[in-house]
Design a protein around this motif. Structure first.
Motif, PDB file in Angstrom:
ATOM      1  N   ARG A   1       0.639  -1.209   0.004  1.00  0.00           N
ATOM      2  CA  ARG A   1       0.168  -0.098  -0.065  1.00  0.00           C
ATOM      3  C   ARG A   1       0.655   1.176   0.075  1.00  0.00           C
ATOM      4  O   ARG A   1       0.476   2.276  -0.669  1.00  0.00           O
ATOM      5  CB  ARG A   1      -0.895   0.118   1.157  1.00  0.00           C
ATOM      6  N   ALA A   2       2.000   1.048   0.832  1.00  0.00           N
ATOM      7  CA  ALA A   2       2.913   2.430   0.822  1.00  0.00           C
ATOM      8  C   ALA A   2       3.782   2.657  -0.389  1.00  0.00           C
ATOM      9  O   ALA A   2       3.900   3.658  -0.808  1.00  0.00           O
ATOM     10  CB  ALA A   2       3.520   2.352   2.307  1.00  0.00           C
ATOM     11  N   ARG A   3       4.477   1.568  -0.712  1.00  0.00           N
ATOM     12  CA  ARG A   3       5.417   1.688  -1.613  1.00  0.00           C
ATOM     13  C   ARG A   3       4.890   1.044  -3.085  1.00  0.00           C
ATOM     14  O   ARG A   3       5.731   1.323  -4.049  1.00  0.00           O
ATOM     15  CB  ARG A   3       6.862   0.933  -1.307  1.00  0.00           C
ATOM     16  N   GLY A   4       3.871   0.600  -3.386  1.00  0.00           N
ATOM     17  CA  GLY A   4       3.375   0.373  -4.733  1.00  0.00           C
ATOM     18  C   GLY A   4       4.153  -0.865  -5.422  1.00  0.00           C
ATOM     19  O   GLY A   4       4.508  -1.727  -4.856  1.00  0.00           O
TER      20      GLY A   4
ATOM     21  N   VAL B   1       2.827  -6.533 -14.232  1.00  0.00           N
ATOM     22  CA  VAL B   1       1.703  -6.529 -14.961  1.00  0.00           C
ATOM     23  C   VAL B   1       1.807  -6.851 -16.476  1.00  0.00           C
ATOM     24  O   VAL B   1       2.676  -6.015 -17.277  1.00  0.00           O
ATOM     25  CB  VAL B   1       0.821  -5.225 -14.692  1.00  0.00           C
ATOM     26  N   VAL B   2       0.781  -7.821 -17.193  1.00  0.00           N
ATOM     27  CA  VAL B   2       0.843  -7.863 -18.497  1.00  0.00           C
ATOM     28  C   VAL B   2      -0.474  -7.463 -19.172  1.00  0.00           C
ATOM     29  O   VAL B   2      -1.595  -7.625 -18.381  1.00  0.00           O
ATOM     30  CB  VAL B   2       1.021  -9.388 -18.604  1.00  0.00           C
TER      31      VAL B   2
ATOM     32  N   GLU C   1       1.092   2.032  -9.068  1.00  0.00           N
ATOM     33  CA  GLU C   1       1.351   2.458 -10.325  1.00  0.00           C
ATOM     34  C   GLU C   1       1.054   1.959 -11.500  1.00  0.00           C
ATOM     35  O   GLU C   1       0.429   2.757 -12.798  1.00  0.00           O
ATOM     36  CB  GLU C   1       2.845   3.125 -10.423  1.00  0.00           C
ATOM     37  N   THR C   2       1.053   0.678 -11.553  1.00  0.00           N
ATOM     38  CA  THR C   2       0.712  -0.195 -12.850  1.00  0.00           C
ATOM     39  C   THR C   2      -0.575  -1.088 -12.556  1.00  0.00           C
ATOM     40  O   THR C   2      -1.138  -1.346 -13.574  1.00  0.00           O
ATOM     41  CB  THR C   2       1.753  -1.053 -13.254  1.00  0.00           C
ATOM     42  N   VAL C   3      -0.675  -1.298 -11.263  1.00  0.00           N
ATOM     43  CA  VAL C   3      -2.039  -2.526 -11.267  1.00  0.00           C
ATOM     44  C   VAL C   3      -3.141  -1.755 -10.938  1.00  0.00           C
ATOM     45  O   VAL C   3      -3.394  -0.723  -9.914  1.00  0.00           O
ATOM     46  CB  VAL C   3      -1.627  -3.276  -9.901  1.00  0.00           C
ATOM     47  N   PRO C   4      -4.273  -1.697 -11.770  1.00  0.00           N
ATOM     48  CA  PRO C   4      -5.465  -1.051 -11.497  1.00  0.00           C
ATOM     49  C   PRO C   4      -6.125  -1.658 -10.113  1.00  0.00           C
ATOM     50  O   PRO C   4      -5.986  -2.648  -9.681  1.00  0.00           O
ATOM     51  CB  PRO C   4      -6.457  -1.732 -12.543  1.00  0.00           C
TER      52      PRO C   4
END
Length: 846
Positions: free
Chosen positions: A452-455, A475-476, A610-613
């Motif tokens: 949660r904090a560092r993504g 993520v793909v 940043e990349t995971v919805p």
């Protein structure tokens, strides 16, 4: 638990007597054969030489406390049935997350090899091996500081100290004093800094309470003599003036590290200054009898009965056999106690005559308890009554097993009968194992908080740590590369057919039209469905291939019309996802594939990175880490995410009557039992004869032994139960109370009984409807409520991926009729604004 574990090297042989007083010692196989007896040797094995299993069994039978073995050998020992408390796993720090749950449960602890002691890293490993012993071995040439030892102990780990780093001299930069290491964690709440010390005999009987200091403990460890700290006179070397000396057997810290226990061999008159063995008064029981017999052996007058026993071995032997026979014949509780006391008297007289005391007997008992291979335990022929000397009086109708396995190797379920049991006993039959969800949530919280904090940074680090996959991106996104979806044509055809069946059933569940109801003239209420916008689907795996779960979750999400479908599954070590799962992701229209597993995947979907919805609801089964993470995030208002249902071990309840095929029933039971050692398997037998039950038991045993996962079944089946019922109605009533995940009906005219089923995740009707079909391809969903939650929850279905919105529309004429009702109720509750919103419209409409 020891404070530290000495690891014996070539320079440490002289330290063995000292180290033995402080706890276990780790030694090599070669050293073990040349060392003096000690009941807490740990043997370390760096590799797995040929025929090592026989050697290990021999060492364990000889009294070795534990063996420290690498992963491959640990698996062999677990498969051989060696108790977990006798195995420590030898592991490099970088490989700990590769350990399976089976191995983790099959060992009592971990011997962790690390280049240097990193408290944070050891803490992570300790959490991974929760509730297991942890020994940390550093390859540095200098020993850990006393403060580092205390830090390790605080997180439940013990340092491994090579004997070359230990000394009886004062602690220096390259060596630590044995007593200093042993006393590193001890604390005192006394102003004088002394430690309360319980002094006990070899057999654990209290002799007195004294005080110790660091100096006195150091001298006791080194000399092996009882040395304590007098509060008035300084060091007190027990027996220095009285001659009542002590040989120290062991020194232990208590659980709070604020007091000590000395086990000693007491010489002379006794420990107490009143010439008694104990300061707490005269001893009783077997220790008192031993003391009396030793005294009589030394000084009993000629002609006395005890002297006759010691002098006439034939008389003593005859008395032992006589009293043993009388004990065997005794039936009344008082008689049994009386005859047992007589037998113990004469048996102990024999021992004292031979120079053997209770301490030696207990050591022998402890050694026998450590044996891992057992003799059959049959009586010798001259003590056994021959079977043909007396006619059998057995009335058992249980057939003799035709299994080719040894009797003690049979895999059997426990038996109960609903007839005549109490409500409390029935409640016990309905219970599942307690799930310690609070403990698991506490373990996963640091992982969830980190993501949660560092993504993405935390996600990639945790994936490298737990899944051993070095990724640059987690993520793909579609379109997915064709080479990532190349699978066997037969497998693809099977997936395609399963897809069609599952989609057809789930499409039929979609609500086609809005619900519209006119509750009174001019007042129309409606309800309509909308898809949940963003869903996360967790597919367990990694090295495993689980396209079925991807189908079961992806298809209803696709049918419901969810705009974003994020599929998360652990990557393989090379960073790839199994092509079967990738193919399903393509077929169900996944908008992203997250290459992560465990709590970190759940956290990434719950909060987004940043990349995971970020998703709105998380679905899917998983291990206890995944389940705990799902429970944690659904209760966090910042996450604003829901989950499909509570999860627990997989389970099946089979109801079978006289029409049931025993092989089919056994196969259905085993199909769930192989999931894990905590799987729940229940057979409700409707008026089955003993012969029919025996056939089912024999099939369970025979089929189980043919399975590759027989070791799992060997643990899950004995914890499962057969419940006898007198009728199908009684059986289904029990099932409704149990609320199983899977319910299988092997009943005459099975379809007619479905109407009576009130609580179940999914029902399998008739002899040719195995639960496996529902798991893969019949069309129903295999993500189902467990642990009794079928009373409150449905299995995953199309509606699970939808929400329902209500609306209402009121005409002016409708408000004239409804408004006064609403205003009256609002006034009743004291909510004037509510009433005013109605009345202002009524006035405008006059």
């Amino acid at each position: 638990m020891p404070v530290f574990l000495p690891l014996l090297d070539e320079s440490g042989v002289d330290l063995v007597p000292i180290l033995a007083r402080s706890g276990p010692i780790a030694v090599s196989p070669t050293q073990f054969s040349h060392l003096p007896p000690h009941n807490q040797y740990y043997i370390t094995l760096e590799s797995s030489p040929d025929a090592i299993l026989d050697n290990i069994l021999s060492w364990l039978n000889e009294g070795v406390e534990k063996v420290i073995v690498p992963l491959t050998l640990a698996k062999d020992l677990i498969a051989a049935g060696i108790p977990s408390e006798r195995i420590l796993l030898l592991l490099d720090v970088g490989n700990f997350s590769a350990v399976s749950d089976t191995v983790r449960r099959g060992v009592s602890g971990v011997f962790l090899k690390t280049p240097a002691i990193d408290i944070d890293l050891v803490t992570s490993v300790s959490k991974f091996f929760a509730n297991s012993a942890m020994y940390v071995s550093s390859s540095t040439t200098s020993p850990p500081t006393l403060s580092t030892i205390r830090e390790l102990l605080a997180i439940g780990a013990q340092p491994v100290l090579p004997s070359s780093q230990l000394t009886v001299a004062p602690t220096s930069a390259d060596r630590v004093n044995v007593a200093d290491a042993f006393l590193a964690p001890i604390v005192s709440d006394r102003p004088d800094g002394l430690f309360p010390t319980v002094v006990s005999s070899e057999t654990g009987h209290s002799l007195g309470l004294v005080y110790s200091s660091v100096e006195s403990v150091r001298e006791s460890l080194i000399t092996g003599k009882g040395v304590y700290q007098s509060r008035k006179h300084g060091l007190w070397r027990k027996g220095e003036t009285s001659g009542a000396t002590q040989d120290v057997v062991s020194i232990r810290l208590d659980c709070d590290s604020d007091s000590l226990e000395f086990r000693v061999k007491q010489h002379g008159a006794g420990f107490c200054h009143l010439n008694r063995q104990s300061c707490f008064g005269e001893i009783g029981g077997l220790p008192a009898l031993e003391s009396t017999l030793r005294s009589r052996l030394a000084s009993a007058p000629g002609g006395s009965y005890t002297r006759r026993l010691f002098d006439d071995s034939s008389l003593l032997h005859s008395k032992i056999m006589e009293e043993a026979d009388e004990l065997c014949r005794a039936e009344d509780t008082k008689d049994v106690a009386f005859e047992a006391a007589d037998l113990l008297y004469f048996a102990l007289a024999k021992c004292v005559q031979a120079g053997v005391g209770i301490a030696e007997i207990e050591r022998s008992l402890n050694a026998k308890a450590k044996r891992v291979t057992r003799r059959p335990g049959n009586a010798k022929p001259h003590w056994t009554k021959q079977a043909d000397t007396k006619p059998s009086t057995s009335t058992s109708t249980q057939p003799v097993s035709s299994s080719c396995h040894k009797a003690d190797d049979r895999i059997r379920m426990r038996m109960s009968d609903l007839a005549g049991i109490t409500s409390e006993q029935r409640a016990q039959l309905l219970k599942r194992p307690v799930l310690k969800s609070d403990e698991m949530i506490a373990k996963v919280k640091p992982i969830v908080d980190d993501v949660r904090a560092r993504g993405d940074a935390a996600l990639l680090e945790l994936t490298a740590k737990f899944d051993k996959a070095q990724l640059t991106s987690a993520v793909v996104f579609p379109p997915f590369a064709p080479e990532t979806m190349q699978i066997d044509p037969d497998v693809q055809a099977a997936i395609d057919q399963a897809y069609l069946n599952i989609r057809k059933f789930h499409e039929a569940q979609v609500a086609q039209d809005a619900l519209v109801v006119e509750t009174m003239p001019g007042v129309v209420c409606s309800r309509f469905a909308r898809p949940i916008g963003r869903v996360g689907l967790y597919v367990p795996g990694g090295t495993a291939i689980l396209p079925s779960t991807a189908l079961m979750l992806g298809i209803p999400a696709q049918v419901a019309g969810c705009k974003e479908i994020v599929l998360a599954t652990p990557p393989r070590p090379d960073g790839s996802i199994s092509p079967e799962v990738m193919y399903v992701a393509h077929r169900v229209g996944a908008s992203a594939v997250l290459k992560a597993g465990g709590a970190q995947a759940v956290a990434a979907m719950a909060y987004g990175t940043e990349t995971v919805p970020k998703v709105d609801k998380i679905f899917g089964p998983g291990n206890q880490w995944v389940t705990a993470a799902k429970m944690l995030v659904q209760n966090d208002t910042d996450a604003l995410v829901s989950i499909d249902m509570p999860a627990g071990p997989s389970e099946v309840l089979v109801i079978a009557d006289h029409t049931a095929n025993p092989a089919f029933v056994a196969a259905d039971l085993l199909s769930q039992a192989e999931h894990g050692v905590d799987s729940q398997v229940v057979l409700v037998a409707v008026s089955l004869t003993p012969e029919k039950l025996a056939e089912i038991e024999q099939e369970v045993d025979a089929q189980a032994h043919a399975l590759s996962r027989v070791d799992i079944v060997r643990q899950s089946i004995p914890k499962s139960i057969v419940v006898k019922a007198s009728s199908a109605q009684e059986a289904i009533a029990f099932s409704n109370d149990y609320a199983p995940e899977h319910l299988i009906l092997h009943l005459e005219n099975a379809p007619k009984h479905v109407a009576s089923v009130e609580n179940a995740g999914s029902v399998f009707v008739g002899p040719f409807t195995p639960e496996s079909c529902g798991d893969y391809a019949s069309g129903t969903n295999h993500t189902l409520p467990t642990n009794g939650y079928a009373r409150q929850f449905s299995g995953v279905n199309t509606l699970s991926f939808q929400k329902h919105i209500t609306s209402q529309q009121i005409t002016p004429e409708g408000l004239k009729k409804l408004g006064p009702v609403v205003a009256t109720l609002a006034d009743c509750e004291g909510l004037q604004a509510h009433a005013n919103a109605v009345r202002i419209r009524l006035r405008a409409n006059e």
